[in-house]
Write a protein that holds these residues in place. Structure first.
Motif, PDB file in Angstrom:
ATOM      1  N   ALA A   1      43.713  11.569  -7.415  1.00  0.00           N
ATOM      2  CA  ALA A   1      44.419  12.149  -8.570  1.00  0.00           C
ATOM      3  C   ALA A   1      45.911  11.857  -8.408  1.00  0.00           C
ATOM      4  O   ALA A   1      46.373  11.529  -7.306  1.00  0.00           O
ATOM      5  CB  ALA A   1      44.163  13.650  -8.623  1.00  0.00           C
ATOM      6  N   GLY A   2      46.656  12.008  -9.483  1.00  0.00           N
ATOM      7  CA  GLY A   2      48.093  11.727  -9.451  1.00  0.00           C
ATOM      8  C   GLY A   2      48.809  12.615  -8.442  1.00  0.00           C
ATOM      9  O   GLY A   2      48.549  13.818  -8.365  1.00  0.00           O
ATOM     10  N   SER A   3      49.708  12.014  -7.677  1.00  0.00           N
ATOM     11  CA  SER A   3      50.395  12.763  -6.626  1.00  0.00           C
ATOM     12  C   SER A   3      51.288  13.868  -7.206  1.00  0.00           C
ATOM     13  O   SER A   3      51.364  14.977  -6.659  1.00  0.00           O
ATOM     14  CB  SER A   3      51.239  11.799  -5.790  1.00  0.00           C
ATOM     15  N   ILE A   4      51.922  13.584  -8.329  1.00  0.00           N
ATOM     16  CA  ILE A   4      52.825  14.588  -8.912  1.00  0.00           C
ATOM     17  C   ILE A   4      52.023  15.747  -9.500  1.00  0.00           C
ATOM     18  O   ILE A   4      52.374  16.926  -9.338  1.00  0.00           O
ATOM     19  CB  ILE A   4      53.756  13.915  -9.938  1.00  0.00           C
ATOM     20  N   SER A   5      50.904  15.412 -10.128  1.00  0.00           N
ATOM     21  CA  SER A   5      50.027  16.474 -10.646  1.00  0.00           C
ATOM     22  C   SER A   5      49.523  17.350  -9.509  1.00  0.00           C
ATOM     23  O   SER A   5      49.375  18.569  -9.661  1.00  0.00           O
ATOM     24  CB  SER A   5      48.827  15.864 -11.372  1.00  0.00           C
ATOM     25  N   GLN A   6      49.236  16.726  -8.388  1.00  0.00           N
ATOM     26  CA  GLN A   6      48.737  17.526  -7.259  1.00  0.00           C
ATOM     27  C   GLN A   6      49.807  18.494  -6.755  1.00  0.00           C
ATOM     28  O   GLN A   6      49.511  19.647  -6.427  1.00  0.00           O
ATOM     29  CB  GLN A   6      48.281  16.607  -6.125  1.00  0.00           C
ATOM     30  N   ALA A   7      51.050  18.048  -6.725  1.00  0.00           N
ATOM     31  CA  ALA A   7      52.138  18.956  -6.323  1.00  0.00           C
ATOM     32  C   ALA A   7      52.228  20.106  -7.331  1.00  0.00           C
ATOM     33  O   ALA A   7      52.442  21.274  -6.961  1.00  0.00           O
ATOM     34  CB  ALA A   7      53.453  18.190  -6.255  1.00  0.00           C
ATOM     35  N   ALA A   8      52.028  19.783  -8.598  1.00  0.00           N
ATOM     36  CA  ALA A   8      52.046  20.822  -9.638  1.00  0.00           C
ATOM     37  C   ALA A   8      50.895  21.803  -9.416  1.00  0.00           C
ATOM     38  O   ALA A   8      51.037  23.018  -9.612  1.00  0.00           O
ATOM     39  CB  ALA A   8      51.939  20.176 -11.012  1.00  0.00           C
ATOM     40  N   GLY A   9      49.762  21.274  -8.990  1.00  0.00           N
ATOM     41  CA  GLY A   9      48.586  22.118  -8.730  1.00  0.00           C
ATOM     42  C   GLY A   9      48.837  23.119  -7.607  1.00  0.00           C
ATOM     43  O   GLY A   9      48.407  24.276  -7.683  1.00  0.00           O
ATOM     44  N   VAL A  10      49.553  22.673  -6.574  1.00  0.00           N
ATOM     45  CA  VAL A  10      49.875  23.588  -5.467  1.00  0.00           C
ATOM     46  C   VAL A  10      50.708  24.750  -5.998  1.00  0.00           C
ATOM     47  O   VAL A  10      50.436  25.929  -5.717  1.00  0.00           O
ATOM     48  CB  VAL A  10      50.632  22.849  -4.335  1.00  0.00           C
ATOM     49  N   ALA A  11      51.702  24.415  -6.823  1.00  0.00           N
ATOM     50  CA  ALA A  11      52.555  25.472  -7.381  1.00  0.00           C
ATOM     51  C   ALA A  11      51.735  26.407  -8.267  1.00  0.00           C
ATOM     52  O   ALA A  11      51.921  27.632  -8.243  1.00  0.00           O
ATOM     53  CB  ALA A  11      53.701  24.848  -8.172  1.00  0.00           C
ATOM     54  N   ALA A  12      50.821  25.835  -9.039  1.00  0.00           N
ATOM     55  CA  ALA A  12      49.999  26.667  -9.937  1.00  0.00           C
ATOM     56  C   ALA A  12      49.243  27.724  -9.139  1.00  0.00           C
ATOM     57  O   ALA A  12      49.107  28.870  -9.573  1.00  0.00           O
ATOM     58  CB  ALA A  12      49.027  25.782 -10.715  1.00  0.00           C
ATOM     59  N   LEU A  13      48.769  27.339  -7.965  1.00  0.00           N
ATOM     60  CA  LEU A  13      47.950  28.279  -7.184  1.00  0.00           C
ATOM     61  C   LEU A  13      48.754  29.172  -6.252  1.00  0.00           C
ATOM     62  O   LEU A  13      48.272  30.226  -5.846  1.00  0.00           O
ATOM     63  CB  LEU A  13      46.899  27.508  -6.376  1.00  0.00           C
ATOM     64  N   THR A  14      49.953  28.740  -5.910  1.00  0.00           N
ATOM     65  CA  THR A  14      50.686  29.529  -4.909  1.00  0.00           C
ATOM     66  C   THR A  14      51.956  30.192  -5.442  1.00  0.00           C
ATOM     67  O   THR A  14      52.494  31.085  -4.812  1.00  0.00           O
ATOM     68  CB  THR A  14      51.072  28.645  -3.689  1.00  0.00           C
ATOM     69  N   GLU A  15      52.447  29.737  -6.597  1.00  0.00           N
ATOM     70  CA  GLU A  15      53.735  30.273  -7.057  1.00  0.00           C
ATOM     71  C   GLU A  15      53.675  31.033  -8.382  1.00  0.00           C
ATOM     72  O   GLU A  15      54.653  31.642  -8.785  1.00  0.00           O
ATOM     73  CB  GLU A  15      54.747  29.126  -7.205  1.00  0.00           C
ATOM     74  N   VAL A  16      52.548  30.945  -9.067  1.00  0.00           N
ATOM     75  CA  VAL A  16      52.460  31.632 -10.360  1.00  0.00           C
ATOM     76  C   VAL A  16      51.922  33.040 -10.119  1.00  0.00           C
ATOM     77  O   VAL A  16      50.882  33.204  -9.465  1.00  0.00           O
ATOM     78  CB  VAL A  16      51.537  30.855 -11.335  1.00  0.00           C
ATOM     79  N   SER A  17      52.642  34.025 -10.651  1.00  0.00           N
ATOM     80  CA  SER A  17      52.233  35.402 -10.358  1.00  0.00           C
ATOM     81  C   SER A  17      50.971  35.783 -11.124  1.00  0.00           C
ATOM     82  O   SER A  17      50.674  35.239 -12.191  1.00  0.00           O
ATOM     83  CB  SER A  17      53.360  36.373 -10.726  1.00  0.00           C
ATOM     84  N   GLU A  18      50.249  36.730 -10.552  1.00  0.00           N
ATOM     85  CA  GLU A  18      49.038  37.237 -11.170  1.00  0.00           C
ATOM     86  C   GLU A  18      49.388  37.861 -12.533  1.00  0.00           C
ATOM     87  O   GLU A  18      48.625  37.743 -13.496  1.00  0.00           O
ATOM     88  CB  GLU A  18      48.398  38.266 -10.225  1.00  0.00           C
ATOM     89  N   GLU A  19      50.565  38.495 -12.614  1.00  0.00           N
ATOM     90  CA  GLU A  19      50.991  39.140 -13.881  1.00  0.00           C
ATOM     91  C   GLU A  19      51.089  38.093 -14.996  1.00  0.00           C
ATOM     92  O   GLU A  19      50.678  38.322 -16.121  1.00  0.00           O
ATOM     93  CB  GLU A  19      52.371  39.815 -13.747  1.00  0.00           C
ATOM     94  N   GLU A  20      51.659  36.930 -14.643  1.00  0.00           N
ATOM     95  CA  GLU A  20      51.805  35.885 -15.667  1.00  0.00           C
ATOM     96  C   GLU A  20      50.431  35.416 -16.150  1.00  0.00           C
ATOM     97  O   GLU A  20      50.205  35.233 -17.343  1.00  0.00           O
ATOM     98  CB  GLU A  20      52.612  34.698 -15.084  1.00  0.00           C
ATOM     99  N   MET A  21      49.517  35.258 -15.194  1.00  0.00           N
ATOM    100  CA  MET A  21      48.169  34.806 -15.554  1.00  0.00           C
ATOM    101  C   MET A  21      47.478  35.853 -16.441  1.00  0.00           C
ATOM    102  O   MET A  21      46.869  35.528 -17.449  1.00  0.00           O
ATOM    103  CB  MET A  21      47.322  34.558 -14.292  1.00  0.00           C
ATOM    104  N   ILE A  22      47.624  37.118 -16.050  1.00  0.00           N
ATOM    105  CA  ILE A  22      46.986  38.191 -16.824  1.00  0.00           C
ATOM    106  C   ILE A  22      47.619  38.291 -18.215  1.00  0.00           C
ATOM    107  O   ILE A  22      46.935  38.503 -19.216  1.00  0.00           O
ATOM    108  CB  ILE A  22      47.087  39.540 -16.062  1.00  0.00           C
TER     109      ILE A  22
END
Ligand code: PLP
Length: 436
Positions: free
Chosen positions: A312-333
Motif C-alpha cells: 500500500a502507499g507509504s504516505i497512506s500508511q503513515a496516515a493510517g497510523v495516525a488514524a489509529l493512534t492520534e484520533v480521539s475516541e470523542e471525535e470518532m463518537i
C-alpha cells in the motif's frame, strides 16, 4: 439456493459526485457501454472470466448522472459510498509529516511494522481479538483485501456463499476467481440478516467460503452476537469453510454493538477479518485497508499481494497510523452521532412516503434500502432512471445489490442535501400515484 451472478464491472462506481470524475473517466464509461466491432477488436480475445463480468445497472445510472452534469444539470446524488466530512486533522497532519520526512518509498509487502502494530493493538482493544502484526496484510483499500482473500481460498469448482442483499463486488470477485457465487436471499422481515436456517440450506461439500458483511452494505443491518453464535454453530459441521468477515463499517453502529466474527473462539482459526479506513476515517482516496487472518491464510494473501501491487502507499500508511493512534475516541463518537441523526432524518422522511416499506431500522453503516416494489411493477432500475431524469436525484437500484424492488440510499452527505433529496423522492413517488 440459486446461483445468480449480478452484472457489474470494476469502475469508480462510488464516485458519483462530480469532483471525482474527470472527462476521461466519463468517456471511459461511455466506451464501456458501446460495443465495438472493428477488425482489431475481433482478433483480441478477452479472458472469459473477465468478459463475463457485465456492466451493472449502477453504471447505467452513474453514466447518466455524468451526462446530465456535463450538460450543466445540478444532480442530487445519494449514491456515493463515502462520508462527506474530511479525514480527522491528525490524519491530515500525518500526511504532511510523512512527505516532509521522506516516507515516499516502498514499504514491506504487508505494510509498515508501525501500522500493523497499531492495527493489532486496535483490534485487540476495541474488538477483543488478537492478531499478531505478522498476520496482518495491509493493502490498497479493503476492496483489494477482499479480492485477495477470495483468490487465496477459492477457485474453479468451489462455491462461495454470499448473503443477499450484497455489496456488488462480491459475486464478481468470486466469478473472477473462477469460483461459483451462491447467493442466499435474506428476508426483509428478518431485517435482511442471515439466519442459521438459510445458511445451513446453502452449505454443501463444495462450499469453501462465506462472505459475511457486517454491518451490511447495502441494508445497514447488524447481526447480533446471538445471531453470530447461531451461524457459528451451523458452521461447526462444515470445518472446511472459511469466513471472510468484511467489517469495514463496524465503527458505524447506532444501536447495540457489532462483534467481530473472529472474536468467537470457534471461528478465529478460519476467519479472515477485513477492515479499512475509508468509512471510519473518511480516507476513501487514500486507499488503505487490511486483512487479518491466521498464518496460512494471511501468508497466501501476502503472496498474492506481492505479485499484484507490492504494498500500500507509504504516505497512506503513515496516515493510517495516525488514524489509529492520534484520533480521539470523542471525535470518532461525534461522527457516529452525526451519522445517526442523518439516518433518523432519512427514516422519518421515508416513513411519510406512500407505499415505501422499511420493516427494520438499519442500525449500522450509512445506507438504507427501502422497498419501493409498489412502484414501476418492481422495476427499480427504471424507477431510478426516471427519478434521475425527472427530479435529478441519483439513487442506486437495489437490483445491483441482489435486491430487486428496492433502492439504496446513502445518507453520508450533508443534512441540506438530504432534505432536498427526500423532498424530491417524496414528490416523485406521489406523482406516480396521481398519474395512475
Ligand atoms: N467492503 C464494503 C462492504 C464496502 O462497501 C466497500 C466500499 O464501498 C469496501 C469494502 C471497500 O472499501 P475500500 O475503500 O477500503 O476499498
Amino acid at each position: 439456493m440459486f446461483l445468480n451472478v449480478s452484472s457489474f464491472v470494476a469502475l469508480p462506481r462510488n464516485h458519483c459526485n462530480q469532483a471525482f470524475i474527470s472527462a476521461e473517466e466519463r468517456n471511459y464509461v461511455k466506451r464501456l457501454l458501446v460495443t465495438s466491432s472493428s477488425e482489431t477488436d475481433d482478433a483480441i480475445q478477452i479472458n472469459p472470466l473477465v468478459a463475463n463480468v457485465k456492466i451493472s445497472k449502477t453504471v447505467e445510472v452513474f453514466s447518466l448522472v455524468k451526462e446530465m452534469e456535463a450538460a450543466g444539470d445540478k444532480v442530487t446524488s445519494l449514491c456515493v459510498g463515502e462520508p462527506d466530512f474530511p479525514p480527522p486533522q491528525a490524519v491530515l497532519d500525518a500526511i504532511v509529516r510523512a512527505v516532509q520526512d521522506g516516507k515516499t518509498r516502498y514499504t514491506g509487502v504487508t505494510g509498515t511494522v508501525e501500522l500493523r502494530r497499531a492495527i493489532s493493538a486496535d483490534l485487540e482493544k476495541r474488538k477483543g481479538v488478537f492478531y499478531p502484526p505478522e498476520n496482518i496484510v495491509v493493502g490498497n483499500g479493503a476492496k483489494q483485501c477482499v479480492y485477495q482473500g477470495v483468490l487465496a481460498t477459492c477457485g474453479p469448482g468451489d462455491e462461495v456463499i454470499i448473503p443477499a442483499p450484497y455489496w456488488p463486488s462480491y459475486p464478481e470477485m468470486v466469478a473472477l476467481a473462477g469460483a461459483t457465487p451462491v447467493i442466499v436471499n435474506t428476508r426483509k422481515e428478518d431485517g435482511y440478516l442471515l439466519t442459521a436456517e438459510a445458511l445451513r440450506g446453502a452449505l454443501t461439500d463444495k462450499t469453501r467460503l462465506l462472505i459475511f458483511c457486517n454491518p451490511s452494505n447495502p441494508t445497514g443491518g447488524v447481526h447480533s452476537k446471538e445471531r453470530l453464535d447461531e451461524l457459528s454453530s451451523v458452521l461447526q459441521d462444515f470445518q472446511k469453510v472459511v469466513i471472510l468477515a468484511d467489517e469495514i463499517y463496524e465503527r458505524l453502529v447506532y444501536e447495540g454493538t457489532c462483534e467481530a466474527v473472529a472474536s468467537l473462539p470457534e471461528m478465529y482459526n478460519r476467519t479472515m477479518t477485513v477492515n479499512g479506513f475509508s468509512k471510519s476515517h473518511a480516507m476513501t482516496g487514500m486507499r488503505l485497508g487490511y486483512l487479518a487472518a491466521p498464518t496460512k491464510l494471511s501468508k497466501a494473501c501476502t503472496t498474492i499481494q506481492s505479485q499484484l501491487t507490492s504494498c500500500a502507499g507509504s504516505i497512506s500508511q503513515a496516515a493510517g497510523v495516525a488514524a489509529l493512534t492520534e484520533v480521539s475516541e470523542e471525535e470518532m463518537i461525534g461522527n457516529v452521532d452525526i451519522m445517526r441523526e442523518k439516518r433518523d432524518f432519512v427514516l422519518s422522511e421515508l416513513n411519510k412516503m406512500p407505499n415505501v416499506s422499511l420493516e427494520c431500522k438499519p442500525s449500522g453503516a450509512f445506507y438504507v434500502l427501502p422497498d419501493v416494489s409498489a412502484y414501476y411493477d418492481g422495476d427499480d432500475a427504471r424507477l431510478c432512471i426516471d427519478l434521475l431524469k425527472e427530479k435529478k436525484l441519483a439513487l442506486v437500484p437495489g437490483s445491483s445489490f441482489g435486491s430487486p424492488g428496492t433502492i439504496r440510499i446513502s445518507y453520508a452527505t450533508s443534512m441540506e442535501e438530504l432534505e432536498v433529496a427526500m423532498n424530491k423522492l417524496k414528490e416523485f413517488l406521489e406523482a406516480q400515484i396521481t398519474n395512475e
